[in-house]
Write a protein that holds these residues in place. Structure first.
Motif, PDB file in Angstrom:
ATOM      1  N   GLU A 730       0.832  -1.109   0.059  1.00  0.00           N
ATOM      2  CA  GLU A 730      -0.094  -0.100   0.061  1.00  0.00           C
ATOM      3  C   GLU A 730       0.978   1.306  -0.145  1.00  0.00           C
ATOM      4  N   ALA A 731       0.391   2.427  -0.313  1.00  0.00           N
ATOM      5  CA  ALA A 731       1.062   3.738  -0.281  1.00  0.00           C
ATOM      6  C   ALA A 731       1.619   3.924   0.775  1.00  0.00           C
ATOM      7  N   TRP A 746       5.377   1.449   5.955  1.00  0.00           N
ATOM      8  CA  TRP A 746       4.086   0.830   5.097  1.00  0.00           C
ATOM      9  C   TRP A 746       3.719  -0.459   5.505  1.00  0.00           C
ATOM     10  N   ASP A 747       2.519  -0.974   4.959  1.00  0.00           N
ATOM     11  CA  ASP A 747       2.283  -2.187   5.337  1.00  0.00           C
ATOM     12  C   ASP A 747       2.688  -3.267   4.565  1.00  0.00           C
ATOM     13  N   PHE A 780      15.444  -4.191   2.218  1.00  0.00           N
ATOM     14  CA  PHE A 780      15.474  -4.013   3.779  1.00  0.00           C
ATOM     15  C   PHE A 780      14.168  -4.620   4.372  1.00  0.00           C
ATOM     16  N   LYS A 781      14.619  -5.263   5.466  1.00  0.00           N
ATOM     17  CA  LYS A 781      13.737  -6.139   5.988  1.00  0.00           C
ATOM     18  C   LYS A 781      12.617  -5.577   6.889  1.00  0.00           C
ATOM     19  N   GLU A 782      12.658  -4.335   7.493  1.00  0.00           N
ATOM     20  CA  GLU A 782      11.479  -3.691   7.964  1.00  0.00           C
ATOM     21  C   GLU A 782      10.617  -3.065   7.278  1.00  0.00           C
ATOM     22  N   THR A 783       9.431  -2.702   8.145  1.00  0.00           N
ATOM     23  CA  THR A 783       8.829  -1.746   7.251  1.00  0.00           C
ATOM     24  C   THR A 783       8.687  -0.422   7.677  1.00  0.00           C
ATOM     25  N   SER A 812       4.583   0.666  -5.268  1.00  0.00           N
ATOM     26  CA  SER A 812       3.220   1.075  -4.534  1.00  0.00           C
ATOM     27  C   SER A 812       2.926   2.431  -5.077  1.00  0.00           C
ATOM     28  N   ALA A 813       1.903   2.700  -4.689  1.00  0.00           N
ATOM     29  CA  ALA A 813       1.429   4.079  -5.214  1.00  0.00           C
ATOM     30  C   ALA A 813       2.080   5.149  -4.153  1.00  0.00           C
ATOM     31  N   ALA A 814       2.408   6.429  -4.828  1.00  0.00           N
ATOM     32  CA  ALA A 814       3.396   7.400  -4.228  1.00  0.00           C
ATOM     33  C   ALA A 814       2.565   7.755  -2.932  1.00  0.00           C
TER      34      ALA A 814
END
Length: 1243
Positions: A730-731, A746-747, A780-783, A812-814
């Motif tokens: 998702e954005a 982000w998710d 990059f492993k984290e969110t 993803s969307a900006a």
């Protein structure tokens, strides 16, 4: 027509180069003959020659000669004579010494020749009846007309170097005629068409001036490969004359040529009286920029030479050398002139498109002046306006252009004054900004921007350091019209940073990121098990399609042959082995060139042996031979081919049926002969093959294969899993921003593609850009990620890719646009302004650093002492820097803090140094009377009175105003009271408003008073009873009385006027006359006079005068004047105090003064007493006397110094005494002690 403009040659002599040889010290004569007597120019090595002891120039009719005296070795050069468009060359050689012929100059020297010829360069005006204007001025057509002998043809050969094969030549034309200049460039050695600029003066590009009077043309001859460029000037005007330049460039080659245009004609007949469409031709204004006026001349005069180039870039000076030459001339002091009272300033400056006015003052108001521009007379037009006002002369230039940048001269006869006018170009703006770049190490980078003006100067910087062209050619700078490009070759990690391009009107930033080349593997090669004569295909996919590689088998490089094929298409590398044999079994490896890793897989050879049994054999599925069991899962990447090759046996040959889904619920059924769309089923001897082209996510599941023959059946299940790249996340959300960073979150994607997500790749871009910059190359492993190295104040956007073992998802969307900003610094100077039982007043100053984001407001918080719970004082932010916090608990100790907010969030808090107790502090009432109100306030009738008197006191005191001990009428006077001051306001004052105003502030039984004296003054009335007392000779004695109404102020004087009774024209005799009698002298015999007197005070003269009732007649000669006798006046006077001593109450420790004034003749002797004791000789006291004002200074009095002070004045005529009381108070007076009523704060 003028002979210079004829199309046939001007010279009759041989046009080929003539060579003469002479010895050192000898004399040489060069001669040339023209058809008519014309004026010629002699050149030495392309520079003008003037007559001197070395060179003698003579002309007899049509014969022109140059004599060189005392020849030296340096004279062995080329010489030439020019008449119009024709040129004859000469060469001088030295006999005794071998002198090599000097090389030709690349291009003519564009600078002005060192010496000017004595003879004028301009030819006389052409006679009337010239030929057609379309052909008379064509200077580029150098071919002679047919029929003329060879000797009559002009010398068209030129010193051709650089790019030109034919250069434009100087030419002359009459007003209203046409002329064409031609330049030719050979294109054989050029890769693309050259660019050409036609320039007038120093910098005016004529490309934008095409129109009614100017046309630029070009064409290309494919046979001769020659580019021809033409400049047509149509209906020439007098202001078209001047120096021109033609510049040609092609990649790294450049060449230029200078030429002149002379316009002849009767200028008096060519005067434009309006500013119509023809005014200012070739000089059109562009957009104007409003900037503060800066005198560049003054800056250059005061600047050191090392700063000249920096100043030139900042203010858009393109001809710095020319300006410095003119600046050097300006520093010479001019001699004083008798014709000019005020000369022109040394220099003037004006914005392009604006107007300027030059002014001189002449000694003779009737003198006529002439204005010249670069030596040529200016005539009035719509742009040039002449004005004459008294002895002032003005030249106004409207709509200034770069052509007006010149030297201007104003002349009166032989006298002249000169100035320089500098026309400043508007600032150069950046139209298209730089873009961020992200490249791999070793690549080439180009930063490109576009500016508003062609040929503008720009500066390139990296991290604040200016970039220059170096020997290693690391940086290259390229110009193409309005485009400017910075080229960086073979970038390295050291080239990372922020790059900036600057003009004198703006700047633009961009970031360069350089990454080491990293190769990503999108698809690895897999182990294969094949049987004899089948095909084995090893396939891998990498991120860089330009990467090559080598295939190895058991460590030995694989060479392609008839059975082995190696292919490389885009990012996919394949090794195909046809007709597999047992010897093909082994370990296969793919090694990308330039990278330290490899991809390996194993090829297993399946040998199926079937013994012949003459009986029926039930069918059998041999999944175990393929290295798989029934529980094995086959992975296939979405988009690739799914191929299930199952070995089977059975006699007779079994029938194969494929199903997908649960065994009890078949979804698909394919028979051996069926082929439908993407699904293909094929059966061969010993194998059944199931193929799906372009596997999709819905193809995932359990596939069952059933083989049957009369002897029985067999079933096997194959689990197929289709894996794909993840769905895009998702954005992303921006959690917070910093000065050059942000935190983004982000998710995870909803679908991971069948493989776990191993990380994420982030990109960012500027909002107005189209180029995305990758922030990380390793997943990059984290969110949650912190992005850095951004430019504060520039809006950005972010997006995210998800990565699994298969590859990278779509972006993803900006995110929502955001601007990196830092919180402000903490507010400063937080303090308590006031406090009560339930409220507190706080004030502070704004933060020292606010940053690029706008300050949104301040947040005020408080908490109880010992607690960590901060409570907002207000529901929203406040923009004010002072607040009042209400509803606080009485007697509680509270702590307060203030934080500044911008879009980045709150700043660090500013906190009070210690907790504050919420309790009102009792404060004694006190009036702080302003210094200007301690003396009488004088106002004129009709003026506004606005008295602001501050006071202190807590709780809020009661304020009372009185006038002359009576309360004020609210209808006439407005009163406004606040906690800290009181205001008395009278909108329109009148005489009756004069008086003593007293204000009183009171808290319970404690009070303070102050008084203000207001005096409203008006114009006085007329004097009274003006009489003629005596008339003698040419004198008249007058006397009058003061006016009844003095305007509420002292009469400062009188104005006495006289008038002849015949004409009644009044003339002033005396002004500011202070007595009430006077003698008017110097009257004319035989005339009769009337007199009048005006009274004057500080407001002005009385509206009406007092007229004398009688007139005074001055008798004619013969009358003897008898002077009256006067008794000598006794001026002695006993001492008398005119201003008394005033009783005072002072504070101990502070110097105190007592003042009074005394009058007496002769000057009285002064003696000071304290308690009737003489204190003249005591060191504690100092006495002063100035113009009758007596002052006693008491140094740092103590309570002992209180008492009765007396001043005594004595002279021969008498004595006088005055005294006062002095009270000395302690610094801190108890509240119960009352001040004396007659002592005020202003005493």
């Amino acid at each position: 027509m003028h002979p210079f403009l004829l199309t046939y040659p001007a010279f009759l002599t041989e046009s080929s180069t003539k060579t003469q040889t002479a010895e050192i010290g000898a004399t040489v004569i060069f001669e040339a003959e023209t058809e008519k007597p014309v004026k010629v120019r002699w050149l030495r090595d392309s520079k003008d020659i003037a007559s001197s002891y070395k060179y003698t120039i003579s002309a007899e009719g049509n014969l022109h000669s140059l004599t060189i005296n005392n020849i030296a070795q340096e004279d062995a050069l080329g010489y030439a004579v020019i008449a119009g468009m024709s040129k004859v060359k000469f060469e001088l050689k030295i006999k005794e010494s071998e002198v090599k012929e000097p090389e030709k100059a690349v291009s003519p020297d564009p600078a002005v020749a060192e010496t000017k010829p004595e003879e004028p360069k301009e030819a006389p005006p052409a006679p009337t009846g010239s030929s057609a204007p379309d052909t008379s001025g064509t200077v580029s057509d150098c071919s002679a007309p047919e029929g003329l002998p060879e000797s009559h043809r002009p010398d068209t050969r030129q010193d051709l170097t650089g790019l030109f094969t034919e250069k434009p030549q100087s030419g002359e034309v009459n007003v209203g005629e046409n002329i064409t200049f031609v330049a030719r460039v050979c294109g054989e050695s050029l890769l693309k068409k050259p660019s050409v600029k036609w320039i007038k003066g120093k910098w005016m590009d004529l490309a934008s001036k095409s129109g009614k009077h100017l046309q630029l043309k070009e064409h290309y001859d494919r046979n001769s490969k020659v580019y021809t460029f033409e400049m047509h000037i149509i209906a020439a005007k007098a202001n078209f004359a001047g120096a021109y330049r033609c510049e040609v460039s092609s990649r790294d080659k450049f060449d230029s040529c200078n030429f002149d245009l002379v316009v002849h004609g009767n200028k008096n007949n060519y005067i434009s009286t309006d500013a119509g469409e023809d005014s200012g031709e070739l000089d059109f204004s562009i957009h104007l920029f409003t900037e503060p006026e800066v005198d560049v001349w003054e800056i250059l005069q005061n600047a050191p030479p090392s700063e000249y180039e920096k100043i030139a870039f900042q203010y858009g000076i393109t001809d710095l050398r020319g300006m410095l030459k003119r600046l050097k001339k300006m520093k010479k002091e001019e001699k004083k002139s008798a014709a000019f009272l005020r000369k022109l300033d040394p220099a003037y400056q004006v914005e392009k498109g604006h107007k300027i006015k030059l002014q001189v003052e002449v000694a003779n108001p009737d003198a006529e002046v002439k204005w010249l521009k670069n030596g040529q007379e200016i005539h009035p037009t719509g742009r040039y306006i002449f004005e004459s006002v008294g002895n002032k002369r003005f030249l106004t230039i409207n709509n200034c252009t770069l052509a007006d940048d010149a030297a201007y001269t104003c002349t009166i006869g032989e006298e002249k004054t000169v100035t320089e006018l500098f026309v400043k170009e508007p600032p150069v703006l950046i139209v298209r900004n730089l873009e961020d770049q992200m490249v791999m190490k070793g690549e080439r980078v180009e930063f490109e921007c576009e500016v508003s003006e062609e040929g503008a100067q720009v500066k390139w910087e990296k991290d604040g350091v200016e970039l220059t062209r170096d020997e290693s050619f690391k940086y290259r700078f390229k110009k193409d019209g309005c485009k400017h490009v910075l080229i960086i070759n073979d970038v390295t990690k050291e080239d990372c940073g922020h790059y900036r391009v600057k003009t004198n009107g703006g700047q633009s930033f961009a970031e360069l990121m350089v990454q080491e080349k990293q190769l990503e593997v999108y698809q690895n090669i897999a182990d294969l098990t094949v049987k004899a004569k089948d095909q084995a295909v090893f396939k891998c996919e990498v991120s860089d399609e330009n990467v090559k590689g080598i295939w190895y088998k058991n460590g030995v490089e694989v060479k392609p042959d008839a059975r082995t094929h190696i292919t490389h298409i885009g990012r996919i590398h394949k090794l195909t082995i046809d007709d597999v044999k047992p010897e093909d079994e082994g370990d296969y490896t793919f090694v990308p060139e330039g990278y330290a890793f490899n991809l390996s897989a194993k090829l297993n050879f399946l040998e199926v042996k079937i013994d012949f049994v003459p009986r029926q054999d039930p069918p059998k599925i041999h999944l175990d031979c393929m290295g798989r069991t029934a529980e094995s899962t086959i992975l296939v990447v979405a988009g690739n081919k799914l191929r299930l090759d199952v070995p089977i046996t059975g006699d007779p040959a079994p029938t194969v049926v494929w199903t997908k889904g649960e065994k009890a619920h078949w979804d698909w059924e394919f028979c051996a002969e069926m082929e439908d769309g993407r699904v293909h089923v094929e059966s061969t001897k010993g194998h059944c093959i199931f193929t799906i082209e372009g596997a999709e996510r819905q193809d995932e599941g359990v596939y069952s294969v059933i083989v049957r023959n009369p002897a029985g059946e067999d079933t096997a299940d194959i689990n197929v899993k289709v894996v794909d790249v993840p769905d895009p996340p998702e954005a992303p959300r921006i959690l917070s921003v910093g000065e050059d960073s942000c935190v983004v979150q982000w998710d995870p994607p909803l679908f991971d593609g069948g493989q776990p997500v191993i990380g994420y790749v982030l990109e960012r871009k500027k909002k107005k850009s189209y180029r995305w910059m990758r922030l990380n190359f390793d997943p990059f492993k984290e969110t949650t990620y912190e992005a850095k190295r951004m430019i504060e104040g520039v809006p950005y956007e972010m997006r995210v890719y998800a990565v699994n073992a298969i590859g990278m998802s779509r972006p993803s969307a900006a995110s929502q646009p955001f601007v990196p900003v830092a919180p402000t610094s903490e507010p400063t100077g937080l303090c308590v302004d006031d406090i009560s039982d339930t409220t507190i007043s706080l004030k502070w100053r704004p933060p020292e650093r606010i940053g690029s984001a706008e300050l949104e407001g301040y947040g005020v918080e408080y908490c109880k002492e010992g607690s960590d719970e901060w409570i907002p004082a207000f529901p929203s932010l406040t923009e004010s820097t002072s607040v009042i916090v209400c509803d606080l608990p009485t007697g509680e100790k509270m702590q307060f803090r203030v934080r500044a907010y911008n879009m980045a969030g709150p700043s660090l808090p500013a906190t009070l140094q210690q907790a504050v107790t919420i309790r009102e502090i009792m404060q004694r009432p006190k009036i702080w009377l302003p210094r200007n109100l301690r003396q009488t306030l004088i106002k004129k009738v009709g003026e506004t009175i606005n008295l602001v008197i501050p006071f202190q006191g807590k709780p809020r005191p009661q304020v009372t105003w009185t006038k002359n001990d009576e309360l004020l009428d609210p209808k006439q006077v407005s009163i406004r009271n606040s906690d800290t001051d009181t205001i008395l306001f009278i909108r329109k004052s009148e005489r009756k408003d004069s008086g003593k105003y007293e204000v009183q502030v009171q808290i319970e039984n404690v009070q303070d008073r102050a008084s203000v004296n207001i005096q409203i003054v008006d114009l006085p009335g007329p004097p009274q009873n003006l009489k003629v007392i005596d008339v003698w000779g040419f004198n008249v004695a007058l006397e009058w009385k003061p006016p009844k109404d003095n305007g509420n102020c002292e009469i400062t004087g009188y104005t006495i006027q006289k008038a002849d009774k015949k004409t009644m024209d009044w003339y002033t005799v005396y002004e500011q006359y202070r007595r009430t009698n006077c003698v008017v002298s110097d009257l004319i015999m035989g005339n009769e006079y009337m007199f009048r007197v005006y009274a004057m005070n500080m407001v002005g003269l009385s509206p009406e005068p007092c007229l004398s009732k009688d007139s005074a007649y001055i008798q004619k000669t013969g009358i003897v004047y008898k002077p009256p006798s006067y008794k000598e006046h006794d001026f002695s006077e006993a001492p008398k105090f005119t201003h008394p001593l005033v009783s005072r109450s002072v504070i101990a420790g502070y110097n105190a003064t007592l003042s009074c004034s005394v009058r007496g003749i002769p000057k009285p002797k002064i003696t000071w007493y304290k308690n009737k004791m003489d204190i003249t000789n005591e060191a504690k006291y100092r006495m002063f006397s100035n113009q009758g004002v007596l002052t006693l200074e008491i140094r740092k009095p103590c309570p002992f110094d209180g008492g009765v002070y007396m001043c005594k004045a004595v002279n021969d005529s008498g004595e006088d005494i005055i005294e006062c009381k002095l009270e000395v108070r302690c610094k801190y007076m108890p509240l119960t002690q009352k001040l004396p009523r007659n002592l005020h704060s202003n005493s």
